[in-house]
Write an enzyme that holds these catalytic residues in place. Structure first.
Site, PDB file in Angstrom:
ATOM      1  N   ASN A 146       0.855  -1.188   0.000  1.00 59.08           N
ATOM      2  CA  ASN A 146       0.000   0.000   0.000  1.00 59.08           C
ATOM      3  C   ASN A 146       0.889   1.235   0.000  1.00 59.08           C
ATOM      4  O   ASN A 146       1.751   1.375   0.873  1.00 59.08           O
ATOM      5  CB  ASN A 146      -0.907  -0.024   1.236  1.00 59.08           C
ATOM      6  CG  ASN A 146      -2.054   0.950   1.145  1.00 59.08           C
ATOM      7  OD1 ASN A 146      -1.859   2.117   0.839  1.00 59.08           O
ATOM      8  ND2 ASN A 146      -3.260   0.471   1.427  1.00 59.08           N
ATOM      9  N   PHE A 147       0.672   2.133  -0.958  1.00 52.30           N
ATOM     10  CA  PHE A 147       1.519   3.317  -1.101  1.00 52.30           C
ATOM     11  C   PHE A 147       0.917   4.559  -0.457  1.00 52.30           C
ATOM     12  O   PHE A 147       1.484   5.638  -0.550  1.00 52.30           O
ATOM     13  CB  PHE A 147       1.808   3.580  -2.583  1.00 52.30           C
ATOM     14  CG  PHE A 147       2.800   2.621  -3.168  1.00 52.30           C
ATOM     15  CD1 PHE A 147       4.148   2.913  -3.157  1.00 52.30           C
ATOM     16  CD2 PHE A 147       2.393   1.410  -3.701  1.00 52.30           C
ATOM     17  CE1 PHE A 147       5.080   2.025  -3.678  1.00 52.30           C
ATOM     18  CE2 PHE A 147       3.302   0.508  -4.228  1.00 52.30           C
ATOM     19  CZ  PHE A 147       4.652   0.818  -4.213  1.00 52.30           C
ATOM     20  N   HIS A 198     -12.664  -4.707   0.887  1.00 53.36           N
ATOM     21  CA  HIS A 198     -12.299  -4.255  -0.456  1.00 53.36           C
ATOM     22  C   HIS A 198     -13.430  -4.529  -1.445  1.00 53.36           C
ATOM     23  O   HIS A 198     -14.366  -5.267  -1.140  1.00 53.36           O
ATOM     24  CB  HIS A 198     -11.012  -4.942  -0.938  1.00 53.36           C
ATOM     25  CG  HIS A 198      -9.770  -4.372  -0.331  1.00 53.36           C
ATOM     26  ND1 HIS A 198      -9.247  -4.836   0.857  1.00 53.36           N
ATOM     27  CD2 HIS A 198      -8.945  -3.371  -0.735  1.00 53.36           C
ATOM     28  CE1 HIS A 198      -8.158  -4.150   1.159  1.00 53.36           C
ATOM     29  NE2 HIS A 198      -7.953  -3.258   0.209  1.00 53.36           N
ATOM     30  N   LYS A 224     -11.551  -7.615  -6.207  1.00 56.32           N
ATOM     31  CA  LYS A 224     -10.197  -7.915  -5.711  1.00 56.32           C
ATOM     32  C   LYS A 224     -10.013  -9.426  -5.660  1.00 56.32           C
ATOM     33  O   LYS A 224     -10.842 -10.142  -5.107  1.00 56.32           O
ATOM     34  CB  LYS A 224      -9.974  -7.301  -4.325  1.00 56.32           C
ATOM     35  CG  LYS A 224      -8.543  -7.465  -3.830  1.00 56.32           C
ATOM     36  CD  LYS A 224      -8.290  -6.622  -2.592  1.00 56.32           C
ATOM     37  CE  LYS A 224      -6.871  -6.804  -2.067  1.00 56.32           C
ATOM     38  NZ  LYS A 224      -5.829  -6.442  -3.053  1.00 56.32           N
ATOM     39  N   THR A 240      -2.104  -5.454   2.271  1.00 59.94           N
ATOM     40  CA  THR A 240      -1.993  -4.521   3.392  1.00 59.94           C
ATOM     41  C   THR A 240      -2.325  -5.206   4.710  1.00 59.94           C
ATOM     42  O   THR A 240      -1.634  -5.015   5.718  1.00 59.94           O
ATOM     43  CB  THR A 240      -2.921  -3.315   3.174  1.00 59.94           C
ATOM     44  OG1 THR A 240      -2.565  -2.659   1.953  1.00 59.94           O
ATOM     45  CG2 THR A 240      -2.812  -2.323   4.323  1.00 59.94           C
TER      46      THR A 240
END
Length: 269
Positions: free
Chosen positions: A127-128, A158, A162, A169
């Site tokens: 996760n950014f 989510h 997905k 994460t």
């Protein structure tokens, strides 16, 4: 005047790819130069800007990363594990650094990524988002203080499309907790199902998973004792926070030589 970092994007037509391109175009330090799709894709040769609705930007969709080797500095990849490993081969061959946002890697695949980091610079993160990486630090501190006295559960939500579960994460949160508690995440996890499950083992991390609608991403960590409960939650309202973090990572890694990094390095956490 500093030159802009030239960025190649894989999977540019997907939801994350579109966000990345829009953020690159809005960032004065980055420049999109390559948009790569799978072989024989029907949109090859078309302008990616026109396809994603931002107008022509002069970047044509291609399935040939090797002939674009002189056109980019850093590759950003949010695809699937098999595709990522193929792109890693290209980056290694042409000495290009890479930012990996793909999740769902096996232990063996992670080992392959680590081996490539001896020759090129790699950032890999589940996760950014800056917020979620701050959450990791909060979870670490909370676990240090009350982990031994708590039942710990991770709840993740989510969108229905997905394909991996738990999310990367959620697993990274689990790893943060496991390191503090000196547990083995693979052995010390509970995935709730129906039936007679027995009394909850205190030295386990519980995972609950929801896939529904268009939920971008929500992660809650519960620390529950007999006397009180603490919940720490991060909710992503849209994917732009992920895109911004990925672009920030690409700019950060541009001049690195070799090594395996994550967002704690980028953010100096």
């Amino acid at each position: 005047m500093n030159k802009k970092t030239r960025i190649a994007i894989t999977g540019p037509i997907g939801r994350m790819g579109r966000m990345l391109i829009k953020e690159i175009q809005n960032n004065k330090h980055s420049h999109l130069t390559v948009a790569v799709v799978q072989k024989k894709h029907q949109l090859i040769g078309q302008d990616i800007g026109r396809i994603i609705g931002i107008g022509e930007i002069g970047v044509l969709i291609s399935d040939e990363l090797n002939i674009k080797k002189n056109d980019f500095d850093v590759l950003i990849d949010f695809t699937r594990p098999a595709g990522t490993l193929e792109y890693l081969k290209y980056c290694n061959k042409f000495k290009k650094n890479i930012v990996i946002g793909t999740t769902g890697f096996s232990k063996e695949e992670i080992d392959i990524i680590k081996s490539y980091s001896q020759k090129i610079a790699i950032i890999i993160a589940s996760n950014f988002s800056i917020g979620i990486n701050l959450l990791f630090q909060l979870i670490k501190k909370t676990t240090q203080i009350i982990g031994k006295d708590s039942d710990i559960n991770i709840l993740e939500y989510h969108h229905r499309n997905k394909i991996d579960a738990p999310s990367g994460t959620a697993l990274e949160i689990g790893e943060v907790i496991s390191k503090v508690m000196n547990w083995n995440l693979n052995q010390d996890s509970i995935y709730y199902q129906k039936g007679i499950t027995g009394i909850r083992d205190a030295k386990k991390i519980g995972f609950s998973i929801v896939r529904a609608g268009n939920i971008v991403g929500k992660h809650t960590v519960m620390f529950s004792s007999c006397d009180e409960e603490i919940k720490i939650t991060h909710t992503a309202s849209n994917r732009m926070s992920f895109a911004r973090g990925a672009i920030q990572s690409a700019l950060w890694i541009h001049k690195k030589n070799t090594g395996l990094f994550d967002m704690t390095d980028v953010l100096s956490l």
